[in-house]
Design an enzyme around this catalytic site. Sequence first.
Site, short mmCIF file in Angstrom:
data_model
loop_
_atom_site.label_atom_id
_atom_site.label_comp_id
_atom_site.label_asym_id
_atom_site.label_seq_id
_atom_site.Cartn_x
_atom_site.Cartn_y
_atom_site.Cartn_z
N TYR A 158 -78.62 -1.73 137.40
CA TYR A 158 -79.24 -2.65 136.38
C TYR A 158 -79.56 -3.64 137.57
O TYR A 158 -78.55 -4.37 138.16
CB TYR A 158 -78.60 -3.04 135.35
CG TYR A 158 -78.83 -3.94 134.30
CD1 TYR A 158 -79.42 -3.37 133.17
CD2 TYR A 158 -79.08 -5.27 134.67
CE1 TYR A 158 -80.08 -4.21 132.35
CE2 TYR A 158 -79.76 -6.11 133.55
CZ TYR A 158 -80.17 -5.52 132.50
OH TYR A 158 -80.86 -6.37 131.56
N GLY B 131 -78.34 -8.82 126.18
CA GLY B 131 -78.62 -9.96 126.98
C GLY B 131 -77.52 -11.23 127.40
O GLY B 131 -76.70 -11.30 126.35
N ASN C 276 -82.34 -7.33 137.95
CA ASN C 276 -83.20 -8.16 137.34
C ASN C 276 -84.48 -8.11 138.09
O ASN C 276 -85.58 -8.38 137.65
CB ASN C 276 -82.66 -9.80 137.40
CG ASN C 276 -81.77 -9.55 136.40
OD1 ASN C 276 -81.97 -9.67 135.24
ND2 ASN C 276 -80.79 -10.12 136.70
N SER D 128 -81.44 -10.94 128.96
CA SER D 128 -82.05 -9.64 129.14
C SER D 128 -82.87 -8.98 128.21
O SER D 128 -83.66 -7.87 128.29
CB SER D 128 -81.06 -8.49 129.82
OG SER D 128 -80.86 -8.94 131.27
#
Length: 396
Positions: free
Chosen positions: A207, A345, A209, A101
């Site tokens: 959060y 990430g 993606n 990330s």
Amino acid sequence: MTTSASTARNDKSRAFRRVGITASAAALLAGAAIPGVAAAEPAGKDRPDLRAMVQEITGSGFAGVQLRVHDRRGDWTGSAGVRKLGETAKPPTNGRFRIGSNTKTFVATVVLQLVGEGKVGLDAPVAGYLPEFGLDRRITVRMLLQHTSGLFDYTGGLLPDGTVVPGIPLQGKEFLDNRYHTYQSEELVRFGLSKPPLFAPGTDWTYTNINYVLAGLLIKKVTGNHYGDELQRRILRPLGLRDTVVPGTRPGIPGPHAHGYYRYEEAGQWKTVDITEQNPSWASSAGELISTTKDLHTFFSALLGGKLLPAPLLAEMRKPHPKGGYGLGLYVQEASCGTVLKGMGGFHGYGTLMASTPDGNRAYELSMTYGDSAADLGQAYFNADKLLTDRVLCGK
């Protein structure tokens, strides 16, 4: 750590679990001692304190660790553990790895550059740029970058009523059997949109993606180029980031690198698989990039130093959401020494951190590879972050 930072940590930990990056997903050769000491460069700048930290992080359950530190004493790099299970060679001190990330910070930077050029409105409806998805017109570009859109994530999630809804196959043998499958970004978005939203746009923070897959598609729609081509043109080539790669569907990691492993349970037995090669298209513009600690340091320093964004947009980027502690593409946390800025990430087999004080005087970049330890690597990841924040960024 502040409440918002703690919340962000918990949300990120849940995100790691969704892609199997915890104790059940990998770590170090079980019970193995870490041979030797961390390799460091340059040779004339030995830092026993930093070597000890690399050893401490590796010993918490990781197969290998690469660390780069920038502080008032200069620059230092080191590594510990093993490059590959069953071998004794250490990870290269500037090897490539999957940054997960941290990709989002690159993508957010490009979107904000387009805002600065008047091609994208930060508070404009995303549906105006991507009408083909039938998005709620209340969802703005800012909401994508700050994870406040309320869209359900294609990696799976928890609905408001407590129902657990699975995403695309990212865990266990089902993931391994599909590790070379190619996903199209539009396919990932439509999967998420087929589920109920988590909350009304702009009313909460989670959060997900899908926000950054949409951001990548927005870049393509506005510029006519794949987001990776825009990254090359706007960031990678100007900064000389020759070791940063947009892999697309290519499964391998080019150049020197440490191997990452995936640990999973099948029929009551734990198994560990070398997961270094995998098709990263499932992560797309939300997490597919490959890089090095050196390139990450160059990028983050340039970004925070005002070389990539005009001051007003950099200021917008650094405004954290009160719940998530997340700005526009990076975390904004309060440490004991004040505000610190971070990219975080995770990817199957790999964990990455890049962090800096706002003035750039203190910074670190960390790559951790998972092996076959049964340790709680989600917790070990955050312990490493706290250790380095306290000692490197805050100078304790």
